[in-house]
Design a protein around this motif. Sequence first.
Motif, PDB file in Angstrom:
ATOM      1  N   ALA A   7      10.768  93.645  48.116  1.00 25.05           N
ATOM      2  CA  ALA A   7      10.763  94.861  47.309  1.00 25.05           C
ATOM      3  C   ALA A   7      11.423  94.550  45.973  1.00 25.05           C
ATOM      4  O   ALA A   7      12.233  93.627  45.862  1.00 25.05           O
ATOM      5  CB  ALA A   7      11.501  96.001  48.017  1.00 25.05           C
ATOM      6  N   GLU A   8      11.051  95.311  44.975  1.00 19.43           N
ATOM      7  CA  GLU A   8      11.649  95.164  43.641  1.00 19.43           C
ATOM      8  C   GLU A   8      12.231  96.511  43.233  1.00 19.43           C
ATOM      9  O   GLU A   8      11.541  97.532  43.308  1.00 19.43           O
ATOM     10  CB  GLU A   8      10.593  94.703  42.637  1.00 19.43           C
ATOM     11  N   ILE A   9      13.489  96.518  42.852  1.00 18.16           N
ATOM     12  CA  ILE A   9      14.155  97.768  42.486  1.00 18.16           C
ATOM     13  C   ILE A   9      14.889  97.601  41.157  1.00 18.16           C
ATOM     14  O   ILE A   9      15.181  96.471  40.733  1.00 18.16           O
ATOM     15  CB  ILE A   9      15.161  98.222  43.567  1.00 18.16           C
ATOM     16  N   GLU A  10      15.177  98.719  40.536  1.00 16.59           N
ATOM     17  CA  GLU A  10      15.980  98.732  39.298  1.00 16.59           C
ATOM     18  C   GLU A  10      17.301  99.429  39.603  1.00 16.59           C
ATOM     19  O   GLU A  10      17.323 100.512  40.180  1.00 16.59           O
ATOM     20  CB  GLU A  10      15.231  99.483  38.191  1.00 16.59           C
ATOM     21  N   VAL A  11      18.398  98.785  39.228  1.00 17.93           N
ATOM     22  CA  VAL A  11      19.716  99.375  39.445  1.00 17.93           C
ATOM     23  C   VAL A  11      20.390  99.561  38.082  1.00 17.93           C
ATOM     24  O   VAL A  11      20.359  98.675  37.232  1.00 17.93           O
ATOM     25  CB  VAL A  11      20.588  98.500  40.364  1.00 17.93           C
ATOM     26  N   ILE A  12      20.988 100.726  37.905  1.00 17.89           N
ATOM     27  CA  ILE A  12      21.617 101.067  36.625  1.00 17.89           C
ATOM     28  C   ILE A  12      23.027 101.578  36.920  1.00 17.89           C
ATOM     29  O   ILE A  12      23.207 102.618  37.565  1.00 17.89           O
ATOM     30  CB  ILE A  12      20.819 102.156  35.881  1.00 17.89           C
ATOM     31  N   ALA A  13      24.015 100.854  36.463  1.00 16.31           N
ATOM     32  CA  ALA A  13      25.404 101.287  36.635  1.00 16.31           C
ATOM     33  C   ALA A  13      25.717 102.388  35.634  1.00 16.31           C
ATOM     34  O   ALA A  13      25.064 102.526  34.594  1.00 16.31           O
ATOM     35  CB  ALA A  13      26.349 100.111  36.460  1.00 16.31           C
ATOM     36  N   GLY A  14      26.745 103.178  35.940  1.00 18.92           N
ATOM     37  CA  GLY A  14      27.109 104.282  35.065  1.00 18.92           C
ATOM     38  C   GLY A  14      27.779 103.816  33.786  1.00 18.92           C
ATOM     39  O   GLY A  14      28.532 102.828  33.775  1.00 18.92           O
ATOM     40  N   ASN A  15      27.496 104.515  32.696  1.00 17.14           N
ATOM     41  CA  ASN A  15      28.185 104.230  31.439  1.00 17.14           C
ATOM     42  C   ASN A  15      29.630 104.708  31.501  1.00 17.14           C
ATOM     43  O   ASN A  15      29.954 105.670  32.213  1.00 17.14           O
ATOM     44  CB  ASN A  15      27.487 104.924  30.270  1.00 17.14           C
ATOM     45  N   GLY A  16      30.478 104.060  30.752  1.00 21.22           N
ATOM     46  CA  GLY A  16      31.851 104.535  30.652  1.00 21.22           C
ATOM     47  C   GLY A  16      31.929 105.790  29.791  1.00 21.22           C
ATOM     48  O   GLY A  16      31.130 105.976  28.860  1.00 21.22           O
ATOM     49  N   GLY A  40      36.627 107.776  31.495  1.00 21.30           N
ATOM     50  CA  GLY A  40      36.611 107.142  32.812  1.00 21.30           C
ATOM     51  C   GLY A  40      35.593 106.009  32.890  1.00 21.30           C
ATOM     52  O   GLY A  40      34.594 106.010  32.161  1.00 21.30           O
ATOM     53  N   ASP A  41      35.858 105.064  33.753  1.00 24.34           N
ATOM     54  CA  ASP A  41      34.910 103.965  33.953  1.00 24.34           C
ATOM     55  C   ASP A  41      33.654 104.479  34.656  1.00 24.34           C
ATOM     56  O   ASP A  41      33.711 105.383  35.495  1.00 24.34           O
ATOM     57  CB  ASP A  41      35.545 102.853  34.794  1.00 24.34           C
ATOM     58  N   GLY A  42      32.524 103.858  34.345  1.00 25.46           N
ATOM     59  CA  GLY A  42      31.283 104.218  35.020  1.00 25.46           C
ATOM     60  C   GLY A  42      31.234 103.653  36.432  1.00 25.46           C
ATOM     61  O   GLY A  42      31.894 102.654  36.754  1.00 25.46           O
ATOM     62  N   GLY A  43      30.474 104.289  37.291  1.00 29.00           N
ATOM     63  CA  GLY A  43      30.333 103.810  38.664  1.00 29.00           C
ATOM     64  C   GLY A  43      29.506 102.534  38.732  1.00 29.00           C
ATOM     65  O   GLY A  43      28.592 102.323  37.939  1.00 29.00           O
ATOM     66  N   SER A  44      29.817 101.669  39.684  1.00 32.30           N
ATOM     67  CA  SER A  44      29.077 100.430  39.894  1.00 32.30           C
ATOM     68  C   SER A  44      28.054 100.610  41.011  1.00 32.30           C
ATOM     69  O   SER A  44      28.123 101.568  41.788  1.00 32.30           O
ATOM     70  CB  SER A  44      30.034  99.284  40.247  1.00 32.30           C
ATOM     71  N   VAL A  45      27.111  99.685  41.092  1.00 33.10           N
ATOM     72  CA  VAL A  45      26.088  99.718  42.146  1.00 33.10           C
ATOM     73  C   VAL A  45      26.341  98.546  43.086  1.00 33.10           C
ATOM     74  O   VAL A  45      26.466  97.395  42.655  1.00 33.10           O
ATOM     75  CB  VAL A  45      24.668  99.627  41.563  1.00 33.10           C
ATOM     76  N   GLY A 121      30.266 100.547  33.265  1.00 28.88           N
ATOM     77  CA  GLY A 121      30.857 100.335  31.945  1.00 28.88           C
ATOM     78  C   GLY A 121      32.301 100.814  31.888  1.00 28.88           C
ATOM     79  O   GLY A 121      32.682 101.778  32.559  1.00 28.88           O
ATOM     80  N   LYS A 122      33.104 100.164  31.071  1.00 29.98           N
ATOM     81  CA  LYS A 122      34.506 100.537  30.914  1.00 29.98           C
ATOM     82  C   LYS A 122      34.616 101.757  30.016  1.00 29.98           C
ATOM     83  O   LYS A 122      33.882 101.900  29.043  1.00 29.98           O
ATOM     84  CB  LYS A 122      35.284  99.366  30.330  1.00 29.98           C
ATOM     85  N   GLY A 123      35.542 102.643  30.363  1.00 31.17           N
ATOM     86  CA  GLY A 123      35.730 103.845  29.555  1.00 31.17           C
ATOM     87  C   GLY A 123      36.307 103.533  28.182  1.00 31.17           C
ATOM     88  O   GLY A 123      37.041 102.552  28.004  1.00 31.17           O
ATOM     89  N   GLY A 147      26.799 100.711  31.218  1.00 25.62           N
ATOM     90  CA  GLY A 147      26.780 100.029  32.512  1.00 25.62           C
ATOM     91  C   GLY A 147      25.686  98.967  32.556  1.00 25.62           C
ATOM     92  O   GLY A 147      24.721  99.027  31.792  1.00 25.62           O
ATOM     93  N   GLU A 148      25.859  98.008  33.438  1.00 24.98           N
ATOM     94  CA  GLU A 148      24.852  96.963  33.575  1.00 24.98           C
ATOM     95  C   GLU A 148      23.566  97.545  34.156  1.00 24.98           C
ATOM     96  O   GLU A 148      23.590  98.470  34.971  1.00 24.98           O
ATOM     97  CB  GLU A 148      25.364  95.845  34.480  1.00 24.98           C
ATOM     98  N   GLN A 149      22.457  96.972  33.735  1.00 27.80           N
ATOM     99  CA  GLN A 149      21.153  97.404  34.221  1.00 27.80           C
ATOM    100  C   GLN A 149      20.363  96.153  34.611  1.00 27.80           C
ATOM    101  O   GLN A 149      20.237  95.223  33.815  1.00 27.80           O
ATOM    102  CB  GLN A 149      20.410  98.193  33.145  1.00 27.80           C
ATOM    103  N   ARG A 150      19.845  96.115  35.821  1.00 32.14           N
ATOM    104  CA  ARG A 150      19.149  94.937  36.305  1.00 32.14           C
ATOM    105  C   ARG A 150      17.918  95.330  37.115  1.00 32.14           C
ATOM    106  O   ARG A 150      17.911  96.370  37.774  1.00 32.14           O
ATOM    107  CB  ARG A 150      20.058  94.086  37.203  1.00 32.14           C
ATOM    108  N   THR A 151      16.939  94.461  37.085  1.00 31.26           N
ATOM    109  CA  THR A 151      15.808  94.558  38.008  1.00 31.26           C
ATOM    110  C   THR A 151      16.015  93.494  39.073  1.00 31.26           C
ATOM    111  O   THR A 151      16.200  92.309  38.746  1.00 31.26           O
ATOM    112  CB  THR A 151      14.473  94.341  37.285  1.00 31.26           C
TER     113      THR A 151
END
Length: 354
Positions: A7-16, A40-45, A121-123, A147-151
């Motif tokens: 499977a191929e997915i896209e994950v996007i972490a939260g911005n600070g 506040g810091d963004g959430g991670s995946v 991402g860092k706040g 935040g980091e964004q990856r496929t």
Amino acid sequence: MKLVDEAEIEVIAGNGGNGCVGFRREKFIPLGGPDGGDGGDGGSVWLVADENLNTLVDFRHERRFRAQRGQNGMGRQMYGKGGEDLFITVPVGTVVTNVETDEVIGDLTAHGQRLLVARGGKGGLGNMHFKSSTNRAPRQATPGEPGEQRTLKLELKLLADVGLLGFPNAGKSTFVRAVSAATPKVADYPFTTLYPNLGVVSVEPHRSFVIADIPGLIEGAADGAGLGAQFLRHLQRTRLLLHLVDIAPMDGYEGVEVMSPVEQVRAIERELERHDPGLLAKPRWLVLNKADLMFEDEARERAQAIVAELGWTQPWFLVSALGREGTWPIMQQVMGFLDRQRHAEAEADEDASA
């Protein structure tokens, strides 16, 4: 359940969250100093391995995952709330690759194991951090980092102790039915198995192992012919391979002429070596199946002739998977082999840690 193994997915972490520009304003303090808080810091995946899952099929419907954004900073030196991390459950045995760089990020091989795949991402900093002796009222704050964004490519490699391989219609699915509680589809036409099947073989209480049946291979599988090449990865984690061969193949099938048992064995050996030489180096036992189609003496003579022509030096067996004849002694020997393997691995680990 049909097993979907890629499977191929896209994950996007939260911005600070952004830093705040604020000043202290209270009764009798009309010109207070800066008091803008940080974002506040963004959430991670994270990916989390779950032994209760055995397929990646859910990711065929939902492919984008986004963690929570961090809250902006506020006045009175109040920091923004951090975004919540997002946890995505995947089957044990999932290999995670970054599609853009083709880099393997991690391999989830144990229940509960976690893998960070996108960092939040860092706040940003509030203006209270920029106060100085020359700048008593800074109107400067920094925005939150993205935040980091990856496929990601998710690839499931089954965690089986024993793997079955052989040509289509060699009787692999019938063999799995005979030795375990698994019920793969069985029919008299090639490529009955379209997805890998797992079965648990219980030799006695508290002694069992997992056996995997993959779609049949044909010559040219390493180049994409047939259905089995994409599933060869499932054999890479196994400790032992059982190579099933029809002792008396009667007919070919569309696009493929009939091959003798010896030709079938050698053809699959070539495909294993082309795909991954490590697979060919694994312990591999020969199981000559469909002995029920011949008289007992004739089947025994034919089996011995095949083994002699191959120059086979590893264990070999003559069975009828359909009649469950000769299958159980194999399972007992497999269990003994796996016990010895695990004992040797445990001793090696103890020596390494000493």
